[in-house]
Scaffold this motif. Structure first.
Motif, PDB file in Angstrom:
ATOM      1  N   GLU A 141      -4.773  11.927  -5.613  1.00  0.00           N
ATOM      2  CA  GLU A 141      -3.494  11.783  -4.905  1.00  0.00           C
ATOM      3  C   GLU A 141      -2.422  12.640  -5.561  1.00  0.00           C
ATOM      4  OE1 GLU A 141      -4.737   8.760  -6.580  1.00  0.00           O
ATOM      5  OE2 GLU A 141      -6.238   8.736  -4.999  1.00  0.00           O
ATOM      6  N   ARG A 142      -2.404  12.639  -6.901  1.00  0.00           N
ATOM      7  CA  ARG A 142      -1.419  13.446  -7.644  1.00  0.00           C
ATOM      8  C   ARG A 142      -1.704  14.934  -7.462  1.00  0.00           C
ATOM      9  NH1 ARG A 142       1.530  11.795 -12.021  1.00  0.00           N
ATOM     10  NH2 ARG A 142       2.570  13.728 -11.454  1.00  0.00           N
ATOM     11  N   GLN A 143      -2.979  15.303  -7.473  1.00  0.00           N
ATOM     12  CA  GLN A 143      -3.341  16.702  -7.241  1.00  0.00           C
ATOM     13  C   GLN A 143      -2.871  17.134  -5.851  1.00  0.00           C
ATOM     14  OE1 GLN A 143      -7.591  16.524  -7.818  1.00  0.00           O
ATOM     15  NE2 GLN A 143      -7.436  16.935 -10.025  1.00  0.00           N
TER      16      GLN A 143
ATOM     17  N   SER B 272      -1.367  20.692 -10.873  1.00  0.00           N
ATOM     18  CA  SER B 272      -2.468  20.168 -10.057  1.00  0.00           C
ATOM     19  C   SER B 272      -3.802  20.247 -10.797  1.00  0.00           C
ATOM     20  CB  SER B 272      -2.556  20.915  -8.720  1.00  0.00           C
ATOM     21  OG  SER B 272      -3.110  22.203  -8.898  1.00  0.00           O
TER      22      SER B 272
ATOM     23  N   GLU C 166      -0.415  15.866  -4.076  1.00  0.00           N
ATOM     24  CA  GLU C 166       1.053  15.974  -4.064  1.00  0.00           C
ATOM     25  C   GLU C 166       1.504  17.315  -4.643  1.00  0.00           C
ATOM     26  OE1 GLU C 166       2.501  12.652  -6.321  1.00  0.00           O
ATOM     27  OE2 GLU C 166       1.722  11.178  -4.891  1.00  0.00           O
ATOM     28  N   CYS C 167       0.915  17.706  -5.758  1.00  0.00           N
ATOM     29  CA  CYS C 167       1.286  18.984  -6.381  1.00  0.00           C
ATOM     30  C   CYS C 167       0.978  20.157  -5.449  1.00  0.00           C
ATOM     31  CB  CYS C 167       0.548  19.171  -7.700  1.00  0.00           C
ATOM     32  SG  CYS C 167       0.976  17.982  -8.973  1.00  0.00           S
TER      33      CYS C 167
ATOM     34  N   VAL D 241      -3.663  17.017 -13.749  1.00  0.00           N
ATOM     35  CA  VAL D 241      -3.623  15.598 -13.381  1.00  0.00           C
ATOM     36  C   VAL D 241      -5.006  15.190 -12.894  1.00  0.00           C
ATOM     37  CG1 VAL D 241      -1.150  15.546 -12.863  1.00  0.00           C
ATOM     38  CG2 VAL D 241      -2.762  16.132 -11.058  1.00  0.00           C
TER      39      VAL D 241
ATOM     40  N   GLN E 117      -5.831  12.216 -10.968  1.00  0.00           N
ATOM     41  CA  GLN E 117      -5.935  11.484  -9.712  1.00  0.00           C
ATOM     42  C   GLN E 117      -5.838  12.458  -8.532  1.00  0.00           C
ATOM     43  OE1 GLN E 117      -3.363  11.045 -11.863  1.00  0.00           O
ATOM     44  NE2 GLN E 117      -3.876   9.156 -12.940  1.00  0.00           N
TER      45      GLN E 117
END
Length: 160
Positions: A48-50, A41, A52-53, A44, A46
């Motif tokens: 959104e990716r953070q 997290s 998700e993690c 990354v 983005q």
């Protein structure tokens, strides 16, 4: 050195690309590794990716405070600082009133600058006194210098 340690070393050195690569390998091998997800997290870009993690971390450890804080920080919108507002009537009053011309100040020095000047004067007087004392202690003629040296040598020999 295992992949997680290599990822951590890469993260600390600022090599986010290498850190992501190592973390991807760790997560492939250990999909429930909370530390790997937390570190991912961080590397990354983005949101959104953070998110998700961090959600994966919370799914594995629901009480993980680090993940909760980071998720809250991602979800909070960035608020621009508010500009101070002035009522239109105040602006009109300011525009209507003539501004007095500023006169050059002929005020005497403030206490602080006066104290500074007195301190400098005292320091100069002390330096002058020290210089006079030092100059008076230096023998003027070569014969006086040799007598001083003989006296010093005599003291050194007598002390032995």
């Amino acid at each position: 050195m295992n992949e997680l340690n290599q990822a951590q070393a890469a993260l600390l050195s600022g090599d986010l690309t290498r850190a992501r690569g190592h973390l991807a390998l760790v997560i492939q091998q250990e999909p429930d590794n909370v530390l790997a997800w937390l570190m991912l997290s961080e590397v990354v870009h983005q949101p959104e990716r953070q998110r998700e993690c961090l959600q994966r971390v919370l799914a594995l450890e629901p009480h993980n405070q680090t993940a909760k804080k980071r998720l809250t920080a991602i979800d909070q919108p960035i608020i621009a600082p508010a500009k101070p507002t002035i009522a239109p009537s105040t602006v009109q009053k300011l525009n209507q009133q003539p501004q007095p011309a500023r006169q050059p100040s002929n005020n005497p020095p403030t206490n602080t600058s006066l104290i500074s000047m007195i301190s400098i004067a005292i320091a100069l007087v002390v330096l002058l006194i020290v210089a006079v004392i030092v100059l008076r202690g230096i023998p003027e003629s070569p014969s006086e210098q040799s007598q001083s040296l003989q006296g010093l040598l005599g003291l050194a020999i007598a002390q032995r």
